[in-house]
Write an enzyme that holds these catalytic residues in place. Structure first.
Site, PDB file in Angstrom:
ATOM      1  N   GLY A  15      38.120  37.555  48.987  1.00 30.15           N
ATOM      2  CA  GLY A  15      36.855  37.386  49.689  1.00 30.15           C
ATOM      3  C   GLY A  15      36.092  36.196  49.151  1.00 30.15           C
TER       4      GLY A  15
ATOM      5  N   GLU B  30      31.982  26.336  51.612  1.00 29.68           N
ATOM      6  CA  GLU B  30      32.950  26.959  52.513  1.00 29.68           C
ATOM      7  C   GLU B  30      32.202  27.509  53.730  1.00 29.68           C
ATOM      8  OE1 GLU B  30      36.771  29.868  52.138  1.00 29.68           O
ATOM      9  OE2 GLU B  30      34.894  30.638  51.322  1.00 29.68           O
TER      10      GLU B  30
ATOM     11  N   CYS C 266      41.122  31.162  54.559  1.00 30.78           N
ATOM     12  CA  CYS C 266      40.714  30.651  53.250  1.00 30.78           C
ATOM     13  C   CYS C 266      41.415  29.337  52.910  1.00 30.78           C
ATOM     14  CB  CYS C 266      40.956  31.690  52.167  1.00 30.78           C
ATOM     15  SG  CYS C 266      42.671  32.236  52.011  1.00 30.78           S
TER      16      CYS C 266
ATOM     17  N   LYS D  12      39.923  49.652  49.898  1.00 31.09           N
ATOM     18  CA  LYS D  12      38.632  49.527  50.565  1.00 31.09           C
ATOM     19  C   LYS D  12      38.680  48.326  51.496  1.00 31.09           C
ATOM     20  CE  LYS D  12      34.737  47.496  50.230  1.00 31.09           C
ATOM     21  NZ  LYS D  12      34.315  47.498  51.655  1.00 31.09           N
TER      22      LYS D  12
ATOM     23  N   GLY E 267      33.261  37.661  44.327  1.00 33.75           N
ATOM     24  CA  GLY E 267      34.293  37.691  43.296  1.00 33.75           C
ATOM     25  C   GLY E 267      33.715  37.558  41.900  1.00 33.75           C
TER      26      GLY E 267
ATOM     27  N   GLU F 180      41.187  36.365  44.700  1.00 33.61           N
ATOM     28  CA  GLU F 180      41.590  35.297  45.629  1.00 33.61           C
ATOM     29  C   GLU F 180      40.367  34.980  46.453  1.00 33.61           C
ATOM     30  OE1 GLU F 180      42.234  33.527  48.818  1.00 33.61           O
ATOM     31  OE2 GLU F 180      43.626  35.107  49.470  1.00 33.61           O
TER      32      GLU F 180
ATOM     33  N   THR G  35      33.535  33.750  46.958  1.00 39.17           N
ATOM     34  CA  THR G  35      33.448  33.443  45.538  1.00 39.17           C
ATOM     35  C   THR G  35      32.266  34.137  44.875  1.00 39.17           C
ATOM     36  OG1 THR G  35      34.557  31.320  45.841  1.00 39.17           O
ATOM     37  CG2 THR G  35      33.204  31.549  43.878  1.00 39.17           C
TER      38      THR G  35
END
Length: 487
Positions: free
Chosen positions: A232, A389, A288, A179, A237, A254, A234
């Site tokens: 992607g 971030e 990242c 995806k 995730g 990750e 956090t």
């Protein structure tokens, strides 16, 4: 070069390219112009179910039974086809992501070697005999594939991260459903065509497109999916980890980063400046592992900043199709708005935003999603702009006194993806490498990910490892067998 296929782009489910069952499509944009680049069919939950069933059937019928040599042969054939089409795929990424064409070509240079690497290490995926205490028992282990793997990739490096997920998953004997990000799905479509051409059996690789909240959620919670690999943000995730907890799926995450670049007074400043500038320029800072906190020892801060600002003032920001462009746009209007909001926030917090670079736009690129390189001077580590971030061409500049102060500031983050330090003191370098709470540490160089070395973060930067032999292990399960030879 015409690299955009006939539209709308379809889904790959089993052996069929097909429209979404509900007939819905979505637009994907060219971030340099803000214009629609292509239309893509959106998968429904029923389409996701069909893709998972196709992958499960392919796994049970033949892929899990293929020999390591056969899987290796197909991956090598795919590598050759990728090399043939590398320029085309690079242009797709430039048009869909907005990175300069020189950067796209360079970032895809290692992809054929990555596929060949995973083809080559398949024989290393083996068990071992264990000398247990009972001499009548032969005790040994087997490494086996997991089954159906869901691979969810982000929009910043769609092809690089796709290949680095697909390679080890397929090498280990798993089937996959890919995806891609709904923001940048086009290169995945081109890659899927190459899998067909290489001769992979139908259903081994499937592609479904759509929003994470619908397509992604259905994929990660499906009972026939054994493993989820996600790259992607956090927050997403953590949501995936929670969604997969009920049936205890294997998960590799990750996630985000707020990596420090630490410059000591004895550092080779020219090298440190080059790395700092490269991290803000490359893919417009949408990386990242980019060092977005610049920690500079106070005695050399002015000298370092002088050199860095001089370099950033020369950066050519403009059309990614121009070979002279060093930095393109951000990927979307939403990302541009997010970055500009953080720059304003930093100013409100007491930092001094310093904008650099030459913005070179024409009529076509004027509506694009461009943000110039920005340093947040006079920052401190407790500012929200220094903790979150941002994912854009923005770096917080923070001073430190000594080694202990640098280590404290560097580790004062919920992230731990990467860290860079510059010093001529070998003892200090090794002490810092041991002390930094980070999955990757680079000394006197930038963080350079490699397909043959493990990569993954500490803390909220993720769990598990991708790339290298460890990526194969992430895609297998270990079985212990005990055989009584006395019977």
């Amino acid at each position: 070069m015409n690299v955009i296929d006939s539209q709308p782009y379809e889904l790959l489910i089993g052996q069929r390219w097909t429209a979404g069952s509900q007939g819905h499509t979505f637009d994907t944009l060219n971030p340099a112009t803000g214009q629609v680049l292509a239309q893509v069919h959106e998968a429904s939950e029923a389409d996701v179910d069909a893709a998972v069933r196709a992958a499960h059937e392919a796994y049970e019928k033949y892929w899990r039974k293929t020999t390591p040599a056969e899987r290796g042969r197909l991956l090598r054939r795919l590598a050759a086809l990728f090399e043939r089409d590398r320029e085309k795929i690079a242009w797709i990424e430039t048009l869909n992501v907005g990175k300069p064409i020189t950067h796209s070509l360079d970032s895809l240079k290692a992809m054929p070697s990555s596929l060949e690497y995973f083809a080559g290490i398949i024989p290393a995926v083996r068990g071992e005999t264990i000398p247990v205490g009972d001499n009548d028992v032969l005790n040994f282990t087997l490494r086996e594939p997991l089954g159906v793997c869901a691979l969810i990739t982000p929009w910043n490096y769609p092809m690089t991260l796709t290949v680095n997920k697909l390679g080890p998953a397929l090498a280990a004997g798993n089937t996959v459903i890919l995806k891609p990000s709904e923001v940048t799905p086009l290169s995945a479509m081109a890659l899927a065509r190459l899998f067909e051409e290489a001769g992979f059996p139908p259903g081994v690789v499937n592609v479904v497109n759509g929003q994470g909240a619908t397509v992604g959620e259905r994929l990660v919670t499906h009972s026939l999916v054994s493993r989820v690999s996600f790259t992607g943000g956090t927050v997403t995730g953590a949501r995936i980890q929670a969604s997969t907890a009920s049936d205890v799926k294997r998960v590799t995450l990750e996630l985000g980063g707020k990596s420090p670049l630490i410059v000591f007074a004895d550092a080779p400043l020219d090298k440190a400046v080059a790395v700092a500038a490269g991290d803000i320029i490359k893919n417009s800072g949408q990386v990242c592992i980019a060092c977005t906190r610049l920690l500079v020892q106070e005695s050399v801060r002015d000298e370092f900043l002088g050199q860095l600002q001089q370099r950033l003032d020369t950066v050519r920001v403009g059309s990614p199709s121009d070979a002279a462009t060093e930095m393109g746009p951000l990927v979307s209007a939403a990302q541009k708005k997010r970055v500009e909001k953080y720059i304003q926030l930093a100013g409100d917090e007491g930092a001094t935003p310093a904008v650099h670079g030459n913005l070179l736009l024409d009529n076509a690129t004027q509506p694009g999603f461009f943000v110039r390189p920005t340093l947040l001077l006079n920052s401190h580590n407790r500012m929200q702009s220094a903790q979150d971030e941002i994912f854009g061409p923005v770096q917080s500049v923070i001073g430190f006194r000594d080694e202990a102060d640098a280590l404290r500031i560097a580790n004062d983050s919920r992230y731990g993806l990467a860290a860079v330090l510059f010093t001529h003191d070998g003892g200090r370098a090794l002490r810092m490498a041991r002390g930094l709470q980070s999955g990757s540490v680079a000394i006197n160089t930038g963080v350079r990910t490699s397909f043959d070395a493990p990569f993954g973060g500490y803390k909220q930067s993720g769990i598990g490892k991708e790339r290298g032999l460890e990526a194969i292990y992430e895609n297998t399960q270990l079985k212990n067998v005990k055989y009584d030879m006395g019977v």
